[in-house]
Design a protein around this motif. Structure first.
Motif, PDB file in Angstrom:
ATOM      1  N   ASN A  10       0.725  -1.013   0.015  1.00 20.70           N
ATOM      2  CA  ASN A  10       0.003   0.014   0.060  1.00 20.70           C
ATOM      3  C   ASN A  10       0.691   1.197   0.179  1.00 20.70           C
ATOM      4  OD1 ASN A  10      -1.926   1.971   1.981  1.00 20.70           O
ATOM      5  ND2 ASN A  10      -2.988   0.655   0.371  1.00 20.70           N
ATOM      6  N   PHE A  11       2.058   1.234   0.446  1.00 17.22           N
ATOM      7  CA  PHE A  11       2.985   2.186   0.661  1.00 17.22           C
ATOM      8  C   PHE A  11       3.113   2.727  -0.790  1.00 17.22           C
ATOM      9  CE2 PHE A  11       7.405   3.587   1.578  1.00 17.22           C
ATOM     10  CZ  PHE A  11       7.248   4.775   2.256  1.00 17.22           C
ATOM     11  N   ARG A  12       2.935   1.876  -1.739  1.00 21.14           N
ATOM     12  CA  ARG A  12       3.337   2.358  -3.124  1.00 21.14           C
ATOM     13  C   ARG A  12       2.041   2.115  -4.180  1.00 21.14           C
ATOM     14  NH1 ARG A  12       9.191   0.279  -5.233  1.00 21.14           N
ATOM     15  NH2 ARG A  12      10.316   1.005  -3.510  1.00 21.14           N
ATOM     16  N   PHE A  13       1.157   1.500  -3.658  1.00 21.10           N
ATOM     17  CA  PHE A  13      -0.177   1.482  -4.225  1.00 21.10           C
ATOM     18  C   PHE A  13      -1.465   2.454  -3.852  1.00 21.10           C
ATOM     19  CE2 PHE A  13      -0.087  -3.104  -6.318  1.00 21.10           C
ATOM     20  CZ  PHE A  13       0.579  -2.620  -7.195  1.00 21.10           C
TER      21      PHE A  13
END
Lengths: 507, 187, 269
Positions: A383-386
């Motif tokens: 989630n840090f990247r999505f």
């Protein structure tokens, strides 16, 4: 379940599944008619909202030029509109299925319908005319920062929409629960007798269990919205009182997550109730696994929404991790139980695949694929990247469009077909399903691909750093046109049956 | 391989398996086969156990890697980020007021960060929620944190790749959301 | 006599907005952008403070020698203060007693910024606050030049008020790590235990990924930490739990009402 034998002709009569109810006489006729009105209203709005989506993708593809205000107005209306229509269609369908066992209130459903219409008008006015463009989630404190884009009356109209729809739908939910409670105790409705091994299996249908779980959760979601609206009002009306941005964010995602989750479950409940008959097998019973999975969902649906706040570092880390675990556990057991049930029903059944059963079957598949994408995104490191990239709309469009929308389209078609008694064109059904499926997955794949390539969501146009988003949007447009074609053919077939049913009635 | 690619491939693998299973079962619905409910149930339990075991392995692997550090190591540099409709002020000093924010946005020198050093971003907002994101020189999203009014969020990152980094807004903040940006350099 | 301190108290009043007990919001700074002159953590974070000798009644030491034994909570006061100093020490004491960890995780250094103060005066202050001879509360003085350096290094200021024969000054509590670097700031006479807990956590070597900024009139904040007791419930959290709790109650009530109907209906179960 008396399923008529299937002829091997290409145009068999529709099988009669939905029509039997506990209601009698005039009340039954009225209830059936009202259900059809609910479904038709939702279905009529569907292509309009699809077109809004198409226009948005057109702007992102740099093909259409529109002001950002218009884009974000479309976005707000598309989001709330789609969640709204599938919620009401799901609830209306669930009401009809409930009426086979218990008696939901006809008068209340009618009242809710009119209230919903008023709310829809308010929403359209607030977004398209008033340019109240905060996105579906009106994230605090954005509604308080209109920056000359919208006027106070638009804010007022929007919150009036929320309040009216919220109150009406809460009452609707409570009425369904009341109807269930008039026949089943909470213990039986939630299959605790099976869960705690008092009995091996329950004759309370799984649909009742799923609906009870859904309705109770929906109630909590609506109450979160009540608190949210009250806090907004308190800040707007008082001088000096300020809200806490973190609390407001928790509340809005609590409400939004639960509402969307519940709509999915309404579709799943339809599948549980009707698919066995299509597969020419006996009704599903509530066994321990089913009871355990859905009770787990009831318990965890309140915790899964934490995954919307992973990037708010102020949220306690413990809750974030709990959110990840809950997000896995809320989808995996219920999903597995449902998927295996549906697969085992279809396997070796020699069933005749009709449009509704195809859509049910593929809808469950879409739920699984979208659910898997959700599980991936609910992993904090991912989630840090999505987070807030197009991966997010990718996953929820998968279990919406290719999931619950397929299920409800299947349900509505079955209902119209039954009412009209018109023969079904199996070949057309297959082609239509193929068209919708290809359109849906083509369209979705562009979201997934863009999300994996760092393209943000909710962008009217893409800046140069993420210009690749425009290319994906162009491809998506082709597939949206396929979906739109499919929807129009569907509506034609559905509409013909409705007209036939009505003219048959009047004779 | 970037996290995005791994996540995409994992999902794709599952999606293909799911679609294949549905396809095969759909195909096998053409012949009459009797399946005992007990067998279905055994299979259901098996699948559930496999998926739960997989979940636990996933958790064990991913949960310790969350982007919320627990150890208060001294960062080598602190960078302040303040969002406001529709720009990010990025500076080595804080911008508690609109005036200071405007100065940074309009006249501030671009921030230059050292490579391989622990950088702490202190991120907040002067108006609505914004999303502070890090796009590396290849425009790959490498991390983010919310800029929330009333809170200071601390994101720590160690840059390895030199070049121009872009900040895009990752929380919808109004009609200029897609225009909102910021930039810094890593040397 | 009390009227004398009015000016100081007004200043303190605008620095501190002690909300209802347990609210945990630190000094509310009137919501508006902070006025220059009020020390703000952001500007001084991770800066090293200069060393200075510390004279107490019992011994002579220095700040860095004290830091060798562990992190310090550091504050500047003066004994003739009729305004914020004594209430702040009192508030700090009660917060520290609630949180624990004094002596193991950190110690407290109270230095006078008034060159007229002697170690005896500081000892008297400790006595007044019931902290006389406490091993982990260090009340001391330092040299005039050291005062000047310390005051500058933490953005502190003093403004003599000749009319009232008082010195206006902010109330600031500073967390120093073992290296003498400023880890956190707390501004205001009323020390909120939840905020202090974050400072202590940070001094102990734990990372606090986010902290609230000074705000006005925020009543319903969500989650608060207490160093050793984990999550603390407050009104915001109660509001978040409300939907779940009301739904639980509501559902039980609906099914309880249904029981009557189930008994009377022939088809019921």
């Amino acid at each position: 379940m008396e399923a008529t034998t299937i002829q091997s002709t290409r145009q068999p009569e529709p099988i009669i599944l939905i029509q039997e109810t506990t209601l009698t006489g005039e009340e039954q006729a009225q209830f059936k008619k009202l259900t059809l009105v609910w479904l038709t209203t939702a279905l009529a709005l569907f292509p309009i909202l699809v077109i809004l989506g198409l226009l948005m993708r057109g702007s992102q593809a740099a093909i259409l030029k529109m002001s950002p205000e218009l884009f974000y107005a479309f976005m707000t209306l598309h989001g709330l509109g789609m969640v709204g229509i599938w919620y009401i269609a799901g609830m209306a369908g669930a009401g009809l299925l409930l009426s086979r066992y218990v008696r939901p209130s006809l008068a209340l459903s009618r009242g809710v319908f009119w209230a919903t219409l008023v709310a829809v008008v308010l929403l359209i006015v607030a977004t398209l005319i008033g340019k109240f463009i905060t996105g579906w989630y009106f994230l605090y404190p954005l509604p308080l920062y209109p920056a000359d884009v919208w006027k106070p009356w638009a804010t007022l109209a929007f919150f009036a929409f929320l309040t009216i729809a919220g109150v009406a739908w809460t009452l609707w939910t409570v009425d369904y629960l009341r109807a269930i409670a008039s026949r089943y105790s909470l213990k039986r409705a939630l299959a605790w007798d099976v869960l705690f091994k008092k009995v091996k299996e329950s004759d309370v249908p799984p649909m009742i269990l799923i609906l009870t779980v859904s309705l109770i959760s929906a109630l909590a979601g609506f109450l979160a919205a009540v608190v949210l609206i009250a806090l907004f009002a308190a800040e707007a009306l008082s001088s000096g009182f300020t809200n806490d941005a973190l609390l407001m964010k928790n509340l809005v995602f609590y409400f939004g997550h639960v509402l969307v989750n519940i709509t999915m479950y309404l579709g799943v409940a339809m599948v549980y109730e009707l698919f066995p008959a299509f597969a020419e097998k006996g009704k599903l019973t509530t066994k321990w696994m089913v009871a355990a999975a859905w009770n787990a969902s009831l318990l965890l649906v309140n915790l899964a929404y934490f995954h919307h706040l992973y990037m708010d570092f102020v949220q306690p880390g413990l809750l974030q991790k709990l959110g990840q675990i809950a997000s896995y556990l809320v989808s995996v057991p219920a999903g597995v139980v449902t998927i295996i049930s549906v697969l085992s029903l279809a396997f070796g059944s020699r069933m005749t695949w009709r449009l509704p059963s195809l859509l049910f079957f593929l809808g469950v598949m879409g739920w699984a694929i979208g659910g898997m994408a959700a599980v991936v995104d609910s992993t904090i490191v991912v989630n840090f990247r999505f987070h807030n990239t197009l991966w997010v709309p990718a996953h929820f469009h998968t279990y919406y469009l290719a999931g619950v929308v397929f299920m409800i389209l299947g349900f509505a078609f079955q209902y119209a077909a039954e009412l009209s008694g018109k023969a079904e064109n199996l070949r057309l059904g297959r082609w239509l399903t193929a068209l919708l499926t290809v359109g849906a997955y083509g369209f979705l794949s562009m979201f997934f691909y863009a999300g994996a390539h760092s393209v943000p969501r909710r962008y009217a146009v893409y800046p140069s750093e993420v210009h690749q988003g425009a290319g994906y949007a162009q491809v998506a447009i082709v597939f949206i046109l396929l979906i739109l074609t499919g929807v129009i053919i569907y509506l034609w077939e559905y509409g013909r049956r409705c007209v036939h049913a009505f003219s048959a009635h009047s004779h | 391989m970037p996290v995005q690619q791994i996540a995409f491939l994992v999902w794709l693998l599952f999606a293909i398996i799911i679609a294949a299973v549905f396809g095969i079962i759909g195909w096998r619905s053409r012949q009459k086969v009797d399946v005992s409910p007990a067998r279905v149930n055994r299979f259901r339990i098996l699948l559930l156990v496999i998926l739960l075991v997989l979940s636990v392995i996933f958790w064990a692997y991913t949960l310790p890697k969350v982007p919320y550090p627990t150890e208060a190591r001294q960062p080598d540099m602190v960078v302040f980020v303040t969002g406001k409709q529709f720009n990010f002020g990025i500076a080595t000093h804080p911008m508690p007021t609109e005036k200071e924010w405007e100065e940074v946005v309009n006249f501030g020198e671009p921030v230059v960060l050292p490579r391989n050093k622990l950088i702490e971003f202190r991120v907040t907002s002067l108006d609505v929620n914004h999303g502070f994101s890090l796009y590396d020189p290849d425009h790959l999203l490498i991390g983010q944190v919310q800029a929330m009014p009333g809170y200071m969020n601390r994101l720590r990152y160690r840059f390895t790749k030199p070049g121009e980094y872009t900040v895009l807004c990752l929380e919808y903040c109004g009609n200029g959301h897609h225009r909102m940006r910021g930039a810094f350099t890593v040397q | 006599m009390r009227a004398r301190f009015f000016c100081t108290l007004t200043l303190i009043g605008c620095l501190t907005m002690p909300l209802a007990a347990g609210k945990g919001t630190s000094a509310g700074l009137a919501g508006q952008p902070l006025k220059p002159g009020i020390p703000r953590e952001d500007f001084y974070i991770f800066r090293k403070i200069p060393d200075a000798p510390v004279f107490t009644l019992e011994r002579q030491t220095s700040i860095y020698r004290l830091l060798e034994k562990g992190p310090l909570l550091f504050t500047l006061v003066y004994t003739r203060c009729n305004g914020v100093c004594y209430p702040m020490i009192r508030s700090l004491r009660s917060a520290v007693e609630r949180l624990g960890g004094l002596g193991t995780d950190y110690r407290i250094l109270v230095l006078s910024f008034d060159p007229r103060d002697e170690p005896e005066d500081m000892a008297a202050m400790a006595r007044v606050e019931g902290l006389s001879g406490h091993p982990h509360w260090i009340f001391g003085t330092t040299g005039p030049e050291n005062i000047r350096q310390l005051v500058a290094s933490v953005g502190y200021w003093r403004q003599p008020d000749s009319l009232k024969q008082q010195v206006n000054h902010p109330a600031v509590l500073i967390g120093l790590n073992r290296n003498g670097q400023i880890v956190r700031f707390l501004v205001g006479a009323s020390i909120a235990p939840a905020r202090l807990a974050e400072v202590i956590k940070e001094m102990r070597g734990e990372f606090v990924p986010s902290y609230p900024l000074p705000r006005k009139n925020v009543i319903f904040s969500c989650f608060q930490y207490q160093a050793d007791k984990g999550l603390k419930l407050n009104w915001g959290f109660a509001l978040l739990l409300m939907p779940g709790v009301v739904t639980l109650g509501g559902s039980l009530w609906i099914f309880h009402r249904g029981a009557h109907q189930r008994r009377s209906a022939p088809g019921g179960f």
